[in-house]
Design a protein around this motif. Sequence first.
Motif, PDB file in Angstrom:
ATOM      1  N   UNK A  18      41.581  51.211  33.643  1.00  0.00           N
ATOM      2  CA  UNK A  18      42.129  50.029  34.306  1.00  0.00           C
ATOM      3  C   UNK A  18      41.918  48.772  33.484  1.00  0.00           C
ATOM      4  N   UNK A  19      40.733  48.616  32.918  1.00  0.00           N
ATOM      5  CA  UNK A  19      40.416  47.409  32.151  1.00  0.00           C
ATOM      6  C   UNK A  19      41.362  47.201  30.975  1.00  0.00           C
ATOM      7  N   UNK A  24      44.238  39.390  29.634  1.00  0.00           N
ATOM      8  CA  UNK A  24      43.141  38.598  29.102  1.00  0.00           C
ATOM      9  C   UNK A  24      42.022  39.405  28.492  1.00  0.00           C
ATOM     10  N   UNK A  25      41.944  40.700  28.811  1.00  0.00           N
ATOM     11  CA  UNK A  25      40.913  41.550  28.216  1.00  0.00           C
ATOM     12  C   UNK A  25      41.465  42.152  26.938  1.00  0.00           C
ATOM     13  N   UNK A  26      40.839  41.816  25.831  1.00  0.00           N
ATOM     14  CA  UNK A  26      41.336  42.247  24.521  1.00  0.00           C
ATOM     15  C   UNK A  26      40.447  43.276  23.849  1.00  0.00           C
ATOM     16  N   UNK A  27      39.218  43.443  24.352  1.00  0.00           N
ATOM     17  CA  UNK A  27      38.271  44.339  23.690  1.00  0.00           C
ATOM     18  C   UNK A  27      37.360  44.970  24.744  1.00  0.00           C
ATOM     19  N   UNK A  28      37.138  46.281  24.641  1.00  0.00           N
ATOM     20  CA  UNK A  28      36.277  47.006  25.565  1.00  0.00           C
ATOM     21  C   UNK A  28      35.268  47.818  24.762  1.00  0.00           C
ATOM     22  N   UNK A  29      33.996  47.707  25.154  1.00  0.00           N
ATOM     23  CA  UNK A  29      32.934  48.480  24.525  1.00  0.00           C
ATOM     24  C   UNK A  29      32.225  49.281  25.608  1.00  0.00           C
ATOM     25  N   UNK A  30      32.162  50.601  25.453  1.00  0.00           N
ATOM     26  CA  UNK A  30      31.549  51.446  26.482  1.00  0.00           C
ATOM     27  C   UNK A  30      30.191  51.948  25.999  1.00  0.00           C
ATOM     28  N   UNK A 121      38.203  45.282  50.076  1.00  0.00           N
ATOM     29  CA  UNK A 121      38.560  43.872  50.241  1.00  0.00           C
ATOM     30  C   UNK A 121      39.848  43.521  49.503  1.00  0.00           C
ATOM     31  N   UNK A 122      40.260  44.381  48.555  1.00  0.00           N
ATOM     32  CA  UNK A 122      41.444  44.100  47.749  1.00  0.00           C
ATOM     33  C   UNK A 122      42.616  45.008  48.107  1.00  0.00           C
ATOM     34  N   UNK A 123      42.457  45.826  49.139  1.00  0.00           N
ATOM     35  CA  UNK A 123      43.525  46.700  49.595  1.00  0.00           C
ATOM     36  C   UNK A 123      44.524  45.892  50.420  1.00  0.00           C
ATOM     37  N   UNK A 285      43.348  45.566  41.321  1.00  0.00           N
ATOM     38  CA  UNK A 285      43.263  44.158  41.714  1.00  0.00           C
ATOM     39  C   UNK A 285      41.836  43.639  41.597  1.00  0.00           C
ATOM     40  N   UNK A 286      40.879  44.451  42.019  1.00  0.00           N
ATOM     41  CA  UNK A 286      39.471  44.068  41.996  1.00  0.00           C
ATOM     42  C   UNK A 286      39.014  43.709  40.589  1.00  0.00           C
ATOM     43  N   UNK A 287      39.357  44.540  39.616  1.00  0.00           N
ATOM     44  CA  UNK A 287      38.931  44.266  38.234  1.00  0.00           C
ATOM     45  C   UNK A 287      39.710  43.107  37.638  1.00  0.00           C
ATOM     46  N   UNK A 288      40.940  42.902  38.083  1.00  0.00           N
ATOM     47  CA  UNK A 288      41.679  41.716  37.650  1.00  0.00           C
ATOM     48  C   UNK A 288      41.005  40.448  38.132  1.00  0.00           C
ATOM     49  N   UNK A 289      40.485  40.473  39.356  1.00  0.00           N
ATOM     50  CA  UNK A 289      39.749  39.323  39.886  1.00  0.00           C
ATOM     51  C   UNK A 289      38.452  39.126  39.112  1.00  0.00           C
ATOM     52  N   UNK A 290      37.785  40.224  38.741  1.00  0.00           N
ATOM     53  CA  UNK A 290      36.557  40.075  37.957  1.00  0.00           C
ATOM     54  C   UNK A 290      36.845  39.383  36.626  1.00  0.00           C
ATOM     55  N   UNK A 291      37.965  39.683  36.011  1.00  0.00           N
ATOM     56  CA  UNK A 291      38.327  38.993  34.765  1.00  0.00           C
ATOM     57  C   UNK A 291      38.446  37.489  35.003  1.00  0.00           C
ATOM     58  N   UNK A 292      38.957  37.097  36.163  1.00  0.00           N
ATOM     59  CA  UNK A 292      39.040  35.685  36.504  1.00  0.00           C
ATOM     60  C   UNK A 292      37.642  35.093  36.713  1.00  0.00           C
ATOM     61  N   UNK A 293      36.745  35.883  37.297  1.00  0.00           N
ATOM     62  CA  UNK A 293      35.356  35.442  37.480  1.00  0.00           C
ATOM     63  C   UNK A 293      34.703  35.211  36.114  1.00  0.00           C
TER      64      UNK A 293
END
Length: 343
Positions: A18-19, A24-30, A121-123, A285-293
């Motif tokens: 999802x991320x 706005x998310x350009x890089x992911x490190x796991x 909460x995001x459903x 939606x939840x992770x999209x909101x986290x990106x805004x946070x």
Amino acid sequence: MKIGLIGTGRIGAFHAHTLRSVPGITDIVVADVDTARAASLAQTLGVRAAASIEEMYADGPDGVVITAATSAHAALIHQALDAGVPVFCEKPVALDVPGTVGVVERAQAGSVPVQIGFQRRFDAGYRAAREALRSGELGWLHTLRACTSDRTPPPAGYIPTSGGLFRDCSIHDFDILRWLTGREVVSVYAQGANRGAPFFADGDDVDTCAALLRFDDDTLATVTATRYNGAGHDVRLEVCGSEGARFVGLDDRAPLPSAEAKLSWQRAADPYATFMERFHDAYVTELGVFAEVVAGRAPSPCSPAEALEALYVAEACERSRRTGEPVAVADVRAPSGGAAPGA
């Protein structure tokens, strides 16, 4: 924006997928204590894997998503706060009240945002029901009926560390009922049963439960859950008021085989099988909101303090199940836990 993800099991892999599509998310490190699993996921998704959590932080993430084992949540949140990095953590905050209170107090003492993953909460359905209730369209509320029914049980090894059916599963219902109504639960009466595999009883847990909740305005709610629902993964909520009602979860894939001879709707041939299917859009939606946070454009939509309130209800239900008596939620509150406002 660079996001670190800790924990690459089933839900971690889902969130990593999802991320990649969040604007706005350009890089992911796991990262994962199972470094081979982290490397495998990174290769599949075309992202980077860190050799350790410390290495991930050294890479300078803007935000961190925690999807590791529940027993590690509290320590990992503290680690993110130590690093000054905004953090999203799947529920629960911790397995017990003291651990959760410790995170709440630490988060409230600083300015680093913490978002806890109560995805309902995001459903869209739950949000529409909340809007209808709070607008006055439904009149005064008298009854709520919530259910969470897994199609198949989790592995036996999961049960001893899950926290139990009320804390692991029904806690989603407790959170969404608080969020939807803006009211607090004051007392509960709960029961549990085991009709399935013996590993639930062996783990001091139950595979089916039911609870009656009373809110501070005398609204009543029933909450039921089971690990065995052969029809499919069933999550619904009935919101019943003096002037109207709303029913959440009645879409075409709801696992509701009717006993009636005639139906006015077409039931899909593939009912929901898992929570990730049922709440796919909510998770996105939840992770999209986290990106805004993380970007500083939005406050956390679910703080540790609110998660603590849902845990208090779960703790009260577990105590009621064990004693066979009604339990006041005030009796399980930690002295320093405080009360979160209704969202």
